[in-house]
Design a protein around this motif. Structure first.
Motif, PDB file in Angstrom:
ATOM      1  N   TYR A 164      -6.143 100.476 126.886  1.00 39.65           N
ATOM      2  CA  TYR A 164      -5.164 101.052 125.963  1.00 39.65           C
ATOM      3  C   TYR A 164      -5.812 101.741 124.767  1.00 39.65           C
ATOM      4  CZ  TYR A 164      -1.673  98.327 128.516  1.00 39.65           C
ATOM      5  OH  TYR A 164      -0.859  97.816 129.499  1.00 39.65           O
ATOM      6  N   PHE A 165      -6.986 101.286 124.364  1.00 41.68           N
ATOM      7  CA  PHE A 165      -7.691 101.855 123.211  1.00 41.68           C
ATOM      8  C   PHE A 165      -9.148 102.118 123.588  1.00 41.68           C
ATOM      9  CE2 PHE A 165      -4.254  99.216 121.589  1.00 41.68           C
ATOM     10  CZ  PHE A 165      -3.617 100.080 120.704  1.00 41.68           C
ATOM     11  N   ARG A 166      -9.664 103.244 123.109  1.00 41.47           N
ATOM     12  CA  ARG A 166     -11.013 103.643 123.480  1.00 41.47           C
ATOM     13  C   ARG A 166     -12.083 102.724 122.905  1.00 41.47           C
ATOM     14  NH1 ARG A 166      -8.324 108.551 122.713  1.00 41.47           N
ATOM     15  NH2 ARG A 166      -8.319 109.884 124.552  1.00 41.47           N
ATOM     16  N   GLY A 167     -11.781 102.041 121.822  1.00 42.82           N
ATOM     17  CA  GLY A 167     -12.768 101.161 121.224  1.00 42.82           C
ATOM     18  C   GLY A 167     -12.254 100.566 119.932  1.00 42.82           C
ATOM     19  N   CYS A 215      -8.653  99.815 115.221  1.00 48.00           N
ATOM     20  CA  CYS A 215      -8.528  99.514 113.797  1.00 48.00           C
ATOM     21  C   CYS A 215      -7.768 100.620 113.072  1.00 48.00           C
ATOM     22  CB  CYS A 215      -9.913  99.320 113.176  1.00 48.00           C
ATOM     23  SG  CYS A 215      -9.863  98.708 111.472  1.00 48.00           S
ATOM     24  N   ALA A 216      -8.053 101.875 113.432  1.00 48.92           N
ATOM     25  CA  ALA A 216      -7.340 102.993 112.803  1.00 48.92           C
ATOM     26  C   ALA A 216      -5.847 102.899 113.081  1.00 48.92           C
ATOM     27  CB  ALA A 216      -7.892 104.321 113.310  1.00 48.92           C
ATOM     28  N   ARG A 217      -5.483 102.476 114.287  1.00 49.51           N
ATOM     29  CA  ARG A 217      -4.066 102.331 114.629  1.00 49.51           C
ATOM     30  C   ARG A 217      -3.443 101.178 113.854  1.00 49.51           C
ATOM     31  NH1 ARG A 217      -0.651 103.166 119.080  1.00 49.51           N
ATOM     32  NH2 ARG A 217       1.384 102.318 118.464  1.00 49.51           N
ATOM     33  N   VAL A 218      -4.176 100.066 113.722  1.00 49.03           N
ATOM     34  CA  VAL A 218      -3.675  98.923 112.958  1.00 49.03           C
ATOM     35  C   VAL A 218      -3.390  99.336 111.520  1.00 49.03           C
ATOM     36  CG1 VAL A 218      -4.353  96.710 111.929  1.00 49.03           C
ATOM     37  CG2 VAL A 218      -4.719  97.112 114.376  1.00 49.03           C
ATOM     38  N   ILE A 219      -4.360  99.998 110.890  1.00 53.73           N
ATOM     39  CA  ILE A 219      -4.183 100.432 109.499  1.00 53.73           C
ATOM     40  C   ILE A 219      -3.095 101.493 109.405  1.00 53.73           C
ATOM     41  CG2 ILE A 219      -5.308 101.549 107.537  1.00 53.73           C
ATOM     42  CD1 ILE A 219      -7.921 100.242 108.427  1.00 53.73           C
ATOM     43  N   GLY A 220      -3.051 102.380 110.402  1.00 49.20           N
ATOM     44  CA  GLY A 220      -2.023 103.420 110.402  1.00 49.20           C
ATOM     45  C   GLY A 220      -0.625 102.844 110.449  1.00 49.20           C
ATOM     46  N   ASP A 221      -0.433 101.828 111.301  1.00 49.88           N
ATOM     47  CA  ASP A 221       0.883 101.178 111.383  1.00 49.88           C
ATOM     48  C   ASP A 221       1.233 100.492 110.070  1.00 49.88           C
ATOM     49  OD1 ASP A 221       1.111 102.053 113.960  1.00 49.88           O
ATOM     50  OD2 ASP A 221       0.831 100.090 114.903  1.00 49.88           O
ATOM     51  N   TRP A 222       0.228  99.888 109.433  1.00 51.40           N
ATOM     52  CA  TRP A 222       0.450  99.225 108.142  1.00 51.40           C
ATOM     53  C   TRP A 222       0.848 100.241 107.084  1.00 51.40           C
ATOM     54  CZ3 TRP A 222      -3.530  98.672 103.954  1.00 51.40           C
ATOM     55  CH2 TRP A 222      -3.087  97.853 102.912  1.00 51.40           C
ATOM     56  N   TYR A 223       0.162 101.370 107.040  1.00 51.91           N
ATOM     57  CA  TYR A 223       0.523 102.429 106.101  1.00 51.91           C
ATOM     58  C   TYR A 223       1.939 102.934 106.372  1.00 51.91           C
ATOM     59  CZ  TYR A 223      -3.751 103.411 103.430  1.00 51.91           C
ATOM     60  OH  TYR A 223      -4.791 103.353 102.543  1.00 51.91           O
ATOM     61  N   ASP A 224       2.279 103.076 107.635  1.00 51.35           N
ATOM     62  CA  ASP A 224       3.625 103.548 107.972  1.00 51.35           C
ATOM     63  C   ASP A 224       4.688 102.603 107.423  1.00 51.35           C
ATOM     64  OD1 ASP A 224       3.084 105.939 109.312  1.00 51.35           O
ATOM     65  OD2 ASP A 224       2.712 104.916 111.204  1.00 51.35           O
ATOM     66  N   GLU A 225       4.433 101.302 107.507  1.00 46.55           N
ATOM     67  CA  GLU A 225       5.379 100.322 106.975  1.00 46.55           C
ATOM     68  C   GLU A 225       5.543 100.498 105.462  1.00 46.55           C
ATOM     69  OE1 GLU A 225       3.767  96.567 108.071  1.00 46.55           O
ATOM     70  OE2 GLU A 225       3.862  96.964 110.228  1.00 46.55           O
ATOM     71  N   HIS A 261     -18.102 106.327 106.785  1.00 47.58           N
ATOM     72  CA  HIS A 261     -17.712 105.156 107.569  1.00 47.58           C
ATOM     73  C   HIS A 261     -16.908 105.627 108.776  1.00 47.58           C
ATOM     74  CE1 HIS A 261     -15.726 101.371 108.667  1.00 47.58           C
ATOM     75  NE2 HIS A 261     -16.658 100.759 107.970  1.00 47.58           N
ATOM     76  N   GLU A 262     -16.903 104.835 109.830  1.00 52.93           N
ATOM     77  CA  GLU A 262     -16.181 105.206 111.052  1.00 52.93           C
ATOM     78  C   GLU A 262     -14.700 105.462 110.798  1.00 52.93           C
ATOM     79  OE1 GLU A 262     -17.128 103.168 114.867  1.00 52.93           O
ATOM     80  OE2 GLU A 262     -18.306 101.840 113.576  1.00 52.93           O
ATOM     81  N   LEU A 263     -14.137 104.804 109.782  1.00 54.00           N
ATOM     82  CA  LEU A 263     -12.703 104.917 109.520  1.00 54.00           C
ATOM     83  C   LEU A 263     -12.356 105.944 108.460  1.00 54.00           C
ATOM     84  CD1 LEU A 263     -11.782 101.124 109.447  1.00 54.00           C
ATOM     85  CD2 LEU A 263     -11.419 102.715 111.328  1.00 54.00           C
ATOM     86  N   SER A 264     -13.353 106.514 107.789  1.00 55.25           N
ATOM     87  CA  SER A 264     -13.084 107.339 106.611  1.00 55.25           C
ATOM     88  C   SER A 264     -12.214 108.549 106.928  1.00 55.25           C
ATOM     89  CB  SER A 264     -14.401 107.785 105.965  1.00 55.25           C
ATOM     90  OG  SER A 264     -15.190 108.515 106.889  1.00 55.25           O
ATOM     91  N   GLU A 265     -12.436 109.203 108.047  1.00 61.21           N
ATOM     92  CA  GLU A 265     -11.649 110.395 108.381  1.00 61.21           C
ATOM     93  C   GLU A 265     -10.183 110.058 108.600  1.00 61.21           C
ATOM     94  OE1 GLU A 265     -11.510 113.980 111.749  1.00 61.21           O
ATOM     95  OE2 GLU A 265     -13.200 112.582 111.682  1.00 61.21           O
ATOM     96  N   ALA A 266      -9.934 108.986 109.357  1.00 61.98           N
ATOM     97  CA  ALA A 266      -8.546 108.589 109.605  1.00 61.98           C
ATOM     98  C   ALA A 266      -7.848 108.171 108.318  1.00 61.98           C
ATOM     99  CB  ALA A 266      -8.513 107.446 110.622  1.00 61.98           C
ATOM    100  N   LEU A 267      -8.578 107.476 107.444  1.00 62.22           N
ATOM    101  CA  LEU A 267      -7.975 106.989 106.203  1.00 62.22           C
ATOM    102  C   LEU A 267      -7.664 108.114 105.235  1.00 62.22           C
ATOM    103  CD1 LEU A 267     -10.011 103.736 105.548  1.00 62.22           C
ATOM    104  CD2 LEU A 267      -7.587 103.926 106.091  1.00 62.22           C
ATOM    105  N   THR A 268      -8.482 109.164 105.240  1.00 64.13           N
ATOM    106  CA  THR A 268      -8.230 110.288 104.336  1.00 64.13           C
ATOM    107  C   THR A 268      -6.861 110.892 104.591  1.00 64.13           C
ATOM    108  OG1 THR A 268     -10.577 110.815 104.098  1.00 64.13           O
ATOM    109  CG2 THR A 268      -9.006 112.580 103.626  1.00 64.13           C
ATOM    110  N   GLU A 269      -6.519 111.104 105.858  1.00 65.30           N
ATOM    111  CA  GLU A 269      -5.214 111.678 106.191  1.00 65.30           C
ATOM    112  C   GLU A 269      -4.086 110.704 105.871  1.00 65.30           C
ATOM    113  OE1 GLU A 269      -2.215 114.016 107.053  1.00 65.30           O
ATOM    114  OE2 GLU A 269      -4.325 114.642 106.923  1.00 65.30           O
ATOM    115  N   LEU A 270      -4.308 109.421 106.135  1.00 64.84           N
ATOM    116  CA  LEU A 270      -3.294 108.423 105.822  1.00 64.84           C
ATOM    117  C   LEU A 270      -2.989 108.394 104.336  1.00 64.84           C
ATOM    118  CD1 LEU A 270      -4.490 105.430 108.042  1.00 64.84           C
ATOM    119  CD2 LEU A 270      -2.337 106.660 108.285  1.00 64.84           C
ATOM    120  N   GLN A 271      -4.021 108.432 103.514  1.00 65.37           N
ATOM    121  CA  GLN A 271      -3.838 108.326 102.075  1.00 65.37           C
ATOM    122  C   GLN A 271      -3.246 109.604 101.492  1.00 65.37           C
ATOM    123  OE1 GLN A 271      -7.771 107.133 101.002  1.00 65.37           O
ATOM    124  NE2 GLN A 271      -7.410 104.997 101.519  1.00 65.37           N
TER     125      GLN A 271
END
Length: 252
Positions: free
Chosen positions: A73-76, A81-91, A141-151
């Motif tokens: 279901y997830f590539r790695g 983790c990006a999906r977990v944080i993304g769902d949390w941000y969405d909430e 960091h591995e998550l920095s790109e995903a977090l930039t868009e979320l924030q």
């Protein structure tokens, strides 16, 4: 969280955070339930151990499934983790967007955002907040790109309120919005650091009230105090004039 790069045009709608597509989109109800379980286990493990020490093997073990099932279901770990944080941000974004008093004053909307930011980060998401602050925000960091868009999307409600305040003369216009945004989120991030990483006891409501007063004062136009005093003097003079006219009319 601290402010990211300048946000583009935003709307009032709440759209789900765009994240990389997972390895297999869950089509059936059973697959959707499995993804939900993996995400919940992932949230627990990432919250407890942070990004570096968390493993997909432990996430699978907690669910009693194979690690290969997680990878179906997830590539790695990064994507999960990006999906977990993304769902949390969405909430959090949904809670802010849906509760924002749009008919209220600029100050009321500003106060709501500050208060809800602290509540949502510290009441139910303390460990995830610590994860984002300590690991996900590091450069490269591995998550920095995903977090930039979320924030960027996370700060959009505040940007709208600040822009409205500038248009109505309630917020200073001698500084660009991106700097005003940093003025707001910077102090709040320090509070989050103390509460999550330093583990200091924080009275959320009292801290929010203090921040609102200090930050709102900093956002006021440089001549706001002078303008308020001039308006007060005008109102007093006008009241005295009307009183004099009323007294004169009674004597006539």
């Amino acid at each position: 969280m601290a402010a990211p790069a300048e946000a583009g045009p935003v709307t009032h709608s709440v759209a789900r955070t765009e994240l990389p597509a997972s390895r297999r989109e869950p089509a059936g109800r059973k697959s959707q339930q499995r993804v939900k379980e993996i995400l919940q286990a992932g949230r627990d493990v990432f919250s407890e151990k942070g990004y570096e020490r968390a493993t997909t093997a432990e996430i699978a073990q907690r669910l009693g499934i194979s690690e290969a099932t997680v990878f179906s279901y997830f590539r790695g770990k990064r994507e999960l983790c990006a999906r977990v944080i993304g769902d949390w941000y969405d909430e959090i974004i949904e809670a802010i967007e849906s509760g924002l008093p749009r008919d209220g004053s600029v100050r009321q909307q500003f106060a709501f955002i500050v208060r809800m930011h602290l509540r949502l980060m510290l009441v139910n998401g303390t460990d995830l907040c610590a994860l984002v602050l300590s690991e996900g925000r590091a450069r490269h960091h591995e998550l920095s790109e995903a977090l930039t868009e979320l924030q960027r999307r996370y700060t959009a409600p505040l940007m709208r309120v600040l822009a409205q305040g500038q248009e109505t003369g309630q917020i200073r216009t001698d500084m660009p919005l991106r700097l005003l945004r940093s003025m707001v989120f910077g102090p709040m991030e320090h509070v989050l650091w103390d509460a999550t990483l330093a583990r200091r006891q924080t009275d959320i409501e009292a801290t929010a009230a203090q921040l609102i007063e200090v930050l709102w004062a900093a956002l006021q136009p440089p001549d706001a105090a002078l303008s308020a005093l001039q308006q007060f003097r005008h109102d007093v003079a006008e009241a005295n004039r009307r009183l004099a006219q009323a007294e004169a009319a009674q004597k006539a």
